[in-house]
Scaffold this active site. Sequence first.
Site, PDB file in Angstrom:
ATOM      1  N   GLU A  82       0.768  -1.208   0.012  1.00 31.86           N
ATOM      2  CA  GLU A  82       0.008  -0.011   0.008  1.00 31.86           C
ATOM      3  C   GLU A  82       0.734   1.202  -0.103  1.00 31.86           C
ATOM      4  O   GLU A  82       0.154   2.462  -0.214  1.00 31.86           O
ATOM      5  CB  GLU A  82      -0.988   0.061   1.247  1.00 31.86           C
ATOM      6  N   GLU A 113       7.101 -20.472  10.295  1.00 35.25           N
ATOM      7  CA  GLU A 113       7.962 -19.657  11.117  1.00 35.25           C
ATOM      8  C   GLU A 113       9.053 -20.541  11.946  1.00 35.25           C
ATOM      9  O   GLU A 113       9.957 -19.602  12.617  1.00 35.25           O
ATOM     10  CB  GLU A 113       7.126 -19.003  12.113  1.00 35.25           C
TER      11      GLU A 113
END
Length: 139
Positions: A82, A113
Amino acid sequence: MRDARLTEQRNPRSSRIDELDALEIVDLINAEDHMVASAVGEEREAIARALELAESAFRAGGRLIYVGAGTSGRLGVLDSAEMPPTYGTDPAMVRGVIAGGYDALVRAQEGAEDHPSDGAAAMDDMGVGSSDFVLGIAT
């Protein structure tokens, strides 16, 4: 054995959410959301320091690189995407890395992770240098 991390525990305040009516659910979520402002307030100095570090990186020609897993990683990638349309930045200025790679953006990659070498490889692939600010995101 259950995961002992707070983020992996059930919230006792919402343990019976399925028994609430719609307004009670909204009220519960709203009450939980009010806790965020207090938590941010408690960490305001650390957050301000992170902003200063990001600014220093930009002034030195470096980048802000978000790194996270799961929802945290998705939000980092989303925020980085964005920046160009919202602030007119170069797309390379703010980058996002999610554990599990591109596929993890649209489908959970459980355990992604848990592979630190993958994160190190991602940083190497991006050419992270001393002028970059790498920000780990977790919830």
